[in-house]
Each structure stands twice: as C-alpha cells, then as structure tokens.
Motif scaffolding. Structure first.
Motif, PDB file in Angstrom:
ATOM      1  N   GLN A 152       0.830  -1.211   0.000  1.00 34.11           N
ATOM      2  CA  GLN A 152       0.000   0.000   0.000  1.00 34.11           C
ATOM      3  C   GLN A 152       0.864   1.261   0.000  1.00 34.11           C
ATOM      4  O   GLN A 152       0.577   2.214  -0.728  1.00 34.11           O
ATOM      5  CB  GLN A 152      -0.946  -0.007   1.203  1.00 34.11           C
ATOM      6  CG  GLN A 152      -2.080  -0.988   1.051  1.00 34.11           C
ATOM      7  CD  GLN A 152      -2.915  -1.143   2.309  1.00 34.11           C
ATOM      8  OE1 GLN A 152      -2.393  -1.119   3.430  1.00 34.11           O
ATOM      9  NE2 GLN A 152      -4.219  -1.326   2.128  1.00 34.11           N
ATOM     10  N   ARG A 153       1.934   1.261   0.789  1.00 30.97           N
ATOM     11  CA  ARG A 153       2.827   2.423   0.815  1.00 30.97           C
ATOM     12  C   ARG A 153       3.514   2.633  -0.542  1.00 30.97           C
ATOM     13  O   ARG A 153       3.651   3.770  -0.992  1.00 30.97           O
ATOM     14  CB  ARG A 153       3.868   2.274   1.933  1.00 30.97           C
ATOM     15  CG  ARG A 153       3.269   2.525   3.316  1.00 30.97           C
ATOM     16  CD  ARG A 153       4.324   2.740   4.374  1.00 30.97           C
ATOM     17  NE  ARG A 153       5.137   1.572   4.655  1.00 30.97           N
ATOM     18  CZ  ARG A 153       4.817   0.596   5.491  1.00 30.97           C
ATOM     19  NH1 ARG A 153       3.650   0.626   6.137  1.00 30.97           N
ATOM     20  NH2 ARG A 153       5.637  -0.404   5.715  1.00 30.97           N
ATOM     21  N   SER A 155       2.285   1.719  -3.423  1.00 30.58           N
ATOM     22  CA  SER A 155       1.230   2.183  -4.318  1.00 30.58           C
ATOM     23  C   SER A 155       0.968   3.675  -4.125  1.00 30.58           C
ATOM     24  O   SER A 155       0.815   4.420  -5.102  1.00 30.58           O
ATOM     25  CB  SER A 155      -0.055   1.380  -4.081  1.00 30.58           C
ATOM     26  OG  SER A 155      -1.111   1.857  -4.878  1.00 30.58           O
ATOM     27  N   GLU A 156       0.907   4.111  -2.879  1.00 32.17           N
ATOM     28  CA  GLU A 156       0.684   5.539  -2.599  1.00 32.17           C
ATOM     29  C   GLU A 156       1.838   6.381  -3.144  1.00 32.17           C
ATOM     30  O   GLU A 156       1.613   7.451  -3.717  1.00 32.17           O
ATOM     31  CB  GLU A 156       0.520   5.756  -1.096  1.00 32.17           C
ATOM     32  CG  GLU A 156      -0.783   5.206  -0.554  1.00 32.17           C
ATOM     33  CD  GLU A 156      -0.816   5.121   0.964  1.00 32.17           C
ATOM     34  OE1 GLU A 156       0.109   5.633   1.632  1.00 32.17           O
ATOM     35  OE2 GLU A 156      -1.769   4.508   1.494  1.00 32.17           O
ATOM     36  N   LYS A 158       3.592   5.747  -5.654  1.00 27.14           N
ATOM     37  CA  LYS A 158       3.506   5.735  -7.121  1.00 27.14           C
ATOM     38  C   LYS A 158       2.205   6.363  -7.610  1.00 27.14           C
ATOM     39  O   LYS A 158       1.812   6.150  -8.755  1.00 27.14           O
ATOM     40  CB  LYS A 158       3.611   4.290  -7.631  1.00 27.14           C
ATOM     41  CG  LYS A 158       4.987   3.659  -7.427  1.00 27.14           C
ATOM     42  CD  LYS A 158       5.031   2.250  -7.984  1.00 27.14           C
ATOM     43  CE  LYS A 158       5.048   2.347  -9.489  1.00 27.14           C
ATOM     44  NZ  LYS A 158       5.224   1.077 -10.179  1.00 27.14           N
ATOM     45  N   ASN A 159       1.530   7.084  -6.749  1.00 25.71           N
ATOM     46  CA  ASN A 159       0.254   7.717  -7.097  1.00 25.71           C
ATOM     47  C   ASN A 159      -0.759   6.709  -7.627  1.00 25.71           C
ATOM     48  O   ASN A 159      -1.444   6.941  -8.614  1.00 25.71           O
ATOM     49  CB  ASN A 159       0.465   8.861  -8.099  1.00 25.71           C
ATOM     50  CG  ASN A 159       1.255   9.988  -7.495  1.00 25.71           C
ATOM     51  OD1 ASN A 159       1.019  10.358  -6.345  1.00 25.71           O
ATOM     52  ND2 ASN A 159       2.211  10.513  -8.242  1.00 25.71           N
ATOM     53  N   SER A 160      -0.818   5.565  -6.965  1.00 23.35           N
ATOM     54  CA  SER A 160      -1.768   4.481  -7.264  1.00 23.35           C
ATOM     55  C   SER A 160      -1.563   3.843  -8.633  1.00 23.35           C
ATOM     56  O   SER A 160      -2.457   3.166  -9.132  1.00 23.35           O
ATOM     57  CB  SER A 160      -3.208   4.965  -7.110  1.00 23.35           C
ATOM     58  OG  SER A 160      -3.437   5.355  -5.768  1.00 23.35           O
ATOM     59  N   GLU A 161      -0.411   4.033  -9.225  1.00 29.63           N
ATOM     60  CA  GLU A 161      -0.106   3.303 -10.458  1.00 29.63           C
ATOM     61  C   GLU A 161       0.200   1.854 -10.098  1.00 29.63           C
ATOM     62  O   GLU A 161       0.465   1.543  -8.934  1.00 29.63           O
ATOM     63  CB  GLU A 161       1.076   3.966 -11.169  1.00 29.63           C
ATOM     64  CG  GLU A 161       0.690   5.314 -11.766  1.00 29.63           C
ATOM     65  CD  GLU A 161       1.744   5.842 -12.715  1.00 29.63           C
ATOM     66  OE1 GLU A 161       2.482   5.024 -13.303  1.00 29.63           O
ATOM     67  OE2 GLU A 161       1.817   7.066 -12.855  1.00 29.63           O
ATOM     68  N   ALA A 189      -3.052  -7.421  -1.831  1.00 28.72           N
ATOM     69  CA  ALA A 189      -3.040  -6.108  -2.492  1.00 28.72           C
ATOM     70  C   ALA A 189      -4.039  -6.079  -3.644  1.00 28.72           C
ATOM     71  O   ALA A 189      -4.762  -5.098  -3.829  1.00 28.72           O
ATOM     72  CB  ALA A 189      -1.636  -5.780  -2.983  1.00 28.72           C
ATOM     73  N   HIS A 190      -4.106  -7.138  -4.405  1.00 29.48           N
ATOM     74  CA  HIS A 190      -5.070  -7.224  -5.504  1.00 29.48           C
ATOM     75  C   HIS A 190      -6.490  -7.093  -4.970  1.00 29.48           C
ATOM     76  O   HIS A 190      -7.315  -6.348  -5.501  1.00 29.48           O
ATOM     77  CB  HIS A 190      -4.901  -8.524  -6.276  1.00 29.48           C
ATOM     78  CG  HIS A 190      -5.886  -8.682  -7.395  1.00 29.48           C
ATOM     79  ND1 HIS A 190      -7.101  -9.311  -7.206  1.00 29.48           N
ATOM     80  CD2 HIS A 190      -5.842  -8.289  -8.684  1.00 29.48           C
ATOM     81  CE1 HIS A 190      -7.764  -9.292  -8.351  1.00 29.48           C
ATOM     82  NE2 HIS A 190      -7.036  -8.679  -9.258  1.00 29.48           N
ATOM     83  N   GLY A 193      -7.599  -3.710  -4.222  1.00 36.91           N
ATOM     84  CA  GLY A 193      -7.725  -2.808  -5.358  1.00 36.91           C
ATOM     85  C   GLY A 193      -6.420  -2.213  -5.863  1.00 36.91           C
ATOM     86  O   GLY A 193      -6.420  -1.284  -6.666  1.00 36.91           O
ATOM     87  N   ILE A 194      -5.307  -2.728  -5.398  1.00 41.95           N
ATOM     88  CA  ILE A 194      -4.005  -2.235  -5.849  1.00 41.95           C
ATOM     89  C   ILE A 194      -3.578  -3.039  -7.072  1.00 41.95           C
ATOM     90  O   ILE A 194      -3.575  -4.252  -7.021  1.00 41.95           O
ATOM     91  CB  ILE A 194      -2.938  -2.335  -4.729  1.00 41.95           C
ATOM     92  CG1 ILE A 194      -3.385  -1.470  -3.546  1.00 41.95           C
ATOM     93  CG2 ILE A 194      -1.556  -1.934  -5.231  1.00 41.95           C
ATOM     94  CD1 ILE A 194      -2.524  -1.617  -2.315  1.00 41.95           C
TER      95      ILE A 194
END
Length: 194
Positions: A152-153, A155-156, A158-161, A189-190, A193-194
């Motif tokens: 999650q960190r 992902s954040e 990477k601006n949710s990319e 993570a999947h 929603g990541i």
C-alpha cells in the motif's frame, strides 16, 4: 484461490467419501487442471515423491493427510502399530530432507499415540491433518495481511499506479494449502484494489 470462479485448496478430504483425500495434481499445470483421488498410503507416497504436490507447506499437509490414510489402513490390519510405523517410514522416505514432511508425520504420530481406542485414533489423525492444513492456510493469509501495508505504501508513493513485484521462489498458493507465502501479500493487495 479461485479456479474458474470456484474456490480450491491444494488438498482436502473428498466431500462424498471421507476416506479419500483429493489433491490438485500439479504435473500438467497450467495446461490441464486435474484433481487426483488418493485412498492409500502408496498413492500419497507417490504423489509426494513424483511431485504431484510441491512446496514445503503442501508437502507437510500431504504428509498429515497421508498419516490419516495410514490410520485408516492400519485400522484394518492385524497389527496397528506395525502398520502405522511402516506407513510413517514409507511417507518419510518420499522426501527425506523435507522438514515440513517430517514435522507433520511426527505431529500425527504424537496425536495418534495419545488415543487408546481405534476409532479415536482415526478421528485424531483426521482432525490433526485438517488442523495442519488449516494452519498452513492461516499462516499464509497472515503473511498477506502483514505484507499488504508495504505494498500500500509503494502504491501511494507511485500515485496508485500499478505496483510490480517479483518473487523468485516457489512460494505461490500451489506450494501451500492456500494463499502462498511470498505471493500472499500480492493477492491481498489485488483484493484491496491495488
């Protein structure tokens, strides 16, 4: 894990016959999805040795279920103790260096040995096999829960990319009863929603 929308573990007791253990035969994956019925120690030994099942967690669970089948076989023999020891040795010799295999066999022998009555021995071996499998799935799921915040960190940051993760070991759900170890955080993570 889901296969064609249906949840599967890699090993379980057949719903319609509690004396049959079913496994996903991994030899022909990903081209063929085959479920194999195992009803005797010789077949479970072959499944472990010939890599129908693979991975530390799954091999341990297969050994646990193998001793359950061994207890069923021993209950029909003239010498229960000798039959159990023979099955123990047969299963142990499938992969002599597999730590989870020996651990599960020893755990089963301890559980079976605590019981006096034959039907109690069979029940204890079935319950212990199920516990070994359930614990394996639980521990893998917990690895996923612990790893999720790391992903999650990322992902954040990477601006949710999309987050790309590489693992180089056999640590997917097929190596365990469910979820996998290294892949469990990826699945979590999947699902998040990541």
């Amino acid at each position: 894990m889901n296969v064609n929308g249906k949840p599967f573990r890699t090993i379980w007791i057949k719903d319609s016959d509690p004396e049959i253990v079913q496994i996903i035969d991994q030899r022909n994956l990903p081209h063929e999805f085959n479920i194999e019925d195992i009803g005797d120690v010789a077949s479970m030994s072959a499944a472990i040795k010939e890599m129908h099942v693979r991975g530390a967690g799954l091999i341990g669970a297969a050994a646990g279920y193998g001793m359950y089948i061994a207890t069923l076989e021993a209950s029909r023999s003239e010498n229960l103790s000798a039959s159990l020891l023979t099955s123990y040795d047969q299963l142990k010799n499938t992969r002599p260096t597999a730590a989870n295999l020996v651990w599960a066999l020893d755990r089963q022998m301890e559980a079976i040995g605590r019981e006096e009555l034959l039907e109690s021995k069979v029940k204890a071996s079935m319950d212990t096999a199920a516990t070994i499998a359930d614990e394996d799935a639980l521990f893998c799921r917990q690895i996923g829960e612990h790893g999720l915040p790391l992903i999650q960190r990322i992902s954040e940051a990477k601006n949710s990319e999309p987050v790309n993760i590489l693992t180089h070991c056999n640590a997917g759900w097929l190596a365990f009863v469910d979820f996998g170890s290294a892949t469990a955080p990826i699945y979590a993570a999947h699902d998040a929603g990541i």
